[in-house]
Design a protein around this motif. Structure first.
Motif, PDB file in Angstrom:
ATOM      1  N   CYS A  22     -22.335-113.770   9.059  1.00 30.61           N
ATOM      2  CA  CYS A  22     -21.712-113.322   7.810  1.00 30.61           C
ATOM      3  C   CYS A  22     -21.433-111.821   7.840  1.00 30.61           C
ATOM      4  O   CYS A  22     -20.412-111.353   7.318  1.00 30.61           O
ATOM      5  CB  CYS A  22     -22.602-113.676   6.620  1.00 30.61           C
ATOM      6  SG  CYS A  22     -22.672-115.450   6.261  1.00 30.61           S
ATOM      7  N   LEU A  23     -22.323-111.057   8.450  1.00 28.49           N
ATOM      8  CA  LEU A  23     -22.112-109.615   8.533  1.00 28.49           C
ATOM      9  C   LEU A  23     -20.944-109.270   9.442  1.00 28.49           C
ATOM     10  O   LEU A  23     -20.208-108.311   9.179  1.00 28.49           O
ATOM     11  CB  LEU A  23     -23.385-108.929   9.027  1.00 28.49           C
ATOM     12  CG  LEU A  23     -24.483-108.732   7.978  1.00 28.49           C
ATOM     13  CD1 LEU A  23     -25.704-108.095   8.617  1.00 28.49           C
ATOM     14  CD2 LEU A  23     -23.987-107.868   6.832  1.00 28.49           C
ATOM     15  N   ARG A  24     -20.759-110.029  10.502  1.00 27.61           N
ATOM     16  CA  ARG A  24     -19.599-109.789  11.364  1.00 27.61           C
ATOM     17  C   ARG A  24     -18.300-109.991  10.589  1.00 27.61           C
ATOM     18  O   ARG A  24     -17.347-109.219  10.720  1.00 27.61           O
ATOM     19  CB  ARG A  24     -19.651-110.707  12.593  1.00 27.61           C
ATOM     20  CG  ARG A  24     -20.651-110.267  13.651  1.00 27.61           C
ATOM     21  CD  ARG A  24     -20.433-110.988  14.968  1.00 27.61           C
ATOM     22  NE  ARG A  24     -20.736-112.412  14.853  1.00 27.61           N
ATOM     23  CZ  ARG A  24     -21.938-112.938  15.092  1.00 27.61           C
ATOM     24  NH1 ARG A  24     -22.950-112.132  15.426  1.00 27.61           N
ATOM     25  NH2 ARG A  24     -22.142-114.232  14.991  1.00 27.61           N
ATOM     26  N   ILE A  25     -18.272-111.029   9.748  1.00 24.39           N
ATOM     27  CA  ILE A  25     -17.088-111.269   8.914  1.00 24.39           C
ATOM     28  C   ILE A  25     -16.891-110.113   7.941  1.00 24.39           C
ATOM     29  O   ILE A  25     -15.772-109.635   7.734  1.00 24.39           O
ATOM     30  CB  ILE A  25     -17.233-112.609   8.157  1.00 24.39           C
ATOM     31  CG1 ILE A  25     -17.281-113.774   9.141  1.00 24.39           C
ATOM     32  CG2 ILE A  25     -16.097-112.786   7.154  1.00 24.39           C
ATOM     33  CD1 ILE A  25     -17.554-115.117   8.486  1.00 24.39           C
ATOM     34  N   ALA A  26     -17.987-109.648   7.346  1.00 20.25           N
ATOM     35  CA  ALA A  26     -17.896-108.541   6.389  1.00 20.25           C
ATOM     36  C   ALA A  26     -17.303-107.302   7.050  1.00 20.25           C
ATOM     37  O   ALA A  26     -16.463-106.608   6.469  1.00 20.25           O
ATOM     38  CB  ALA A  26     -19.283-108.236   5.818  1.00 20.25           C
ATOM     39  N   ARG A  27     -17.740-107.010   8.282  1.00 22.50           N
ATOM     40  CA  ARG A  27     -17.234-105.832   8.979  1.00 22.50           C
ATOM     41  C   ARG A  27     -15.761-106.004   9.344  1.00 22.50           C
ATOM     42  O   ARG A  27     -14.984-105.052   9.274  1.00 22.50           O
ATOM     43  CB  ARG A  27     -18.079-105.562  10.223  1.00 22.50           C
ATOM     44  CG  ARG A  27     -19.510-105.137   9.888  1.00 22.50           C
ATOM     45  CD  ARG A  27     -20.317-104.833  11.143  1.00 22.50           C
ATOM     46  NE  ARG A  27     -21.714-104.557  10.820  1.00 22.50           N
ATOM     47  CZ  ARG A  27     -22.745-105.255  11.269  1.00 22.50           C
ATOM     48  NH1 ARG A  27     -22.542-106.288  12.060  1.00 22.50           N
ATOM     49  NH2 ARG A  27     -23.977-104.931  10.937  1.00 22.50           N
ATOM     50  N   GLN A  28     -15.389-107.230   9.739  1.00 19.30           N
ATOM     51  CA  GLN A  28     -13.989-107.487  10.052  1.00 19.30           C
ATOM     52  C   GLN A  28     -13.101-107.253   8.832  1.00 19.30           C
ATOM     53  O   GLN A  28     -11.969-106.778   8.966  1.00 19.30           O
ATOM     54  CB  GLN A  28     -13.823-108.924  10.561  1.00 19.30           C
ATOM     55  CG  GLN A  28     -14.420-109.172  11.931  1.00 19.30           C
ATOM     56  CD  GLN A  28     -14.476-110.651  12.286  1.00 19.30           C
ATOM     57  OE1 GLN A  28     -14.017-111.511  11.522  1.00 19.30           O
ATOM     58  NE2 GLN A  28     -15.050-110.963  13.442  1.00 19.30           N
TER      59      GLN A  28
END
Length: 305
Positions: free
Chosen positions: A229-235
């Motif tokens: 989920c954090l990877r998506i947030a950063r993207q």
């Protein structure tokens, strides 16, 4: 041709090339954080433990740490030498010195646990309950000592300024995430609990945008779902607030703010009380900034018989 004796050279290990050991425990922890990425895998495990459980190092035996990190005790010695110490005892003395003048519930707690095990006498229910309470108190008292005021203020700022807030917590962290969502729903902000129901983490994160805030709560071994989920947030270039147990946590990298909390544990069960307390304090600080009247917050009407 005459034989000429050459000066003997001693092959030096990476550990022996390091500078003198740090002068105090705080400096050691800073060095561990700085050099974490360059450490071998086994030493990274030890580094994470040192960062998360600094209160316990002064009373832990080398076998305790090796068991918790799933490494051989010799790895603890190598870790100590990596940071300039002759061995584990010299490194441990640094932590004992740091906490000499502090009241340390963890130390008393660890000693009581060992006495209970050594006595081999069956513990009555009340004794077990008090051990759990002592562990919980140690976590809350440590949070009070170690709370980073600047990081906390930054966290409040992120919440106040966010358009939408997404909160993610998996397994034991889910209860904390749900509690934080409940509190934040008393504001006028749009609050989303990323539950992952049916495996729908990606779908629930799809609407995250640049001025939104993703709050992630995770502790070692750091749930893969939360990291996803954090990877998506950063993207999506959203802001991130991380509640975790170490600056070495993979979640903490590139986060806009990190709040650290280390819970006490009893018989391999870690408490959630300090984390819940931190989340409650975060909400109250946010409510104050938003000029909400906390005393008037109550359940919505309309559900009476």
């Amino acid at each position: 041709m005459p034989h000429t004796d050459q000066p003997a050279t001693t092959e030096r290990t990476p550990e022996s090339d390091l500078q003198s050991p740090p002068i105090n425990a705080e400096r050691l922890l800073q060095l561990i954080t700085h050099e974490y990425e360059s450490l071998p895998r086994q030493l990274k495990r030890i580094a994470s433990y040192m960062s998360q459980q600094s209160d316990r190092i002064m009373v832990d035996r080398i076998s305790d740490i090796a068991r918790e990190c799933e490494v051989h005790p010799s790895a603890i010695v190598r870790f100590s030498q990596r940071f300039g110490f002759s061995g584990f005892s010299e490194m441990q003395a640094l932590f004992r010195e740091a906490y000499t003048h502090k009241t340390t519930p963890v130390q008393n707690y660890q000693q009581r646990i060992r006495s209970m095990i050594a006595s081999k006498s069956p513990a009555i229910g009340g004794d077990l309950a008090r051990e759990c309470i002592s562990a919980t108190l140690s976590g809350i008292e440590r949070l009070g000592r170690e709370l980073d005021d600047q990081a906390f203020d930054k966290a409040v700022e992120l919440v106040v300024n966010a358009d939408n807030i997404y909160v993610i917590g998996v397994r034991r962290s889910f209860a904390v995430a749900d509690y934080l969502v409940y509190n934040l729903q008393h504001t006028q902000k749009r609050i989303h609990l990323v539950s992952g129901l049916g495996g729908s983490y990606r779908e629930q994160m799809r609407s995250v945008r640049g001025n939104d805030l993703v709050i992630a709560i995770s502790f070692t071994p750091y749930a893969k779902e939360t990291q996803h989920c954090l990877r998506i947030a950063r993207q999506q270039q959203a802001h991130t607030l991380i509640i975790t147990d170490s600056n070495l946590s993979p979640l903490a990298k590139r986060a806009n703010a990190v709040l650290l909390v280390n819970e006490g544990s009893s018989f391999a069960f870690r408490s959630l009380s300090a984390t819940l307390c931190l989340c409650q304090a975060l909400f109250i600080a946010v409510a104050s900034r938003l000029e909400l009247n906390v005393d008037e917050i109550h359940e919505q009407a309309g559900f009476e018989d």
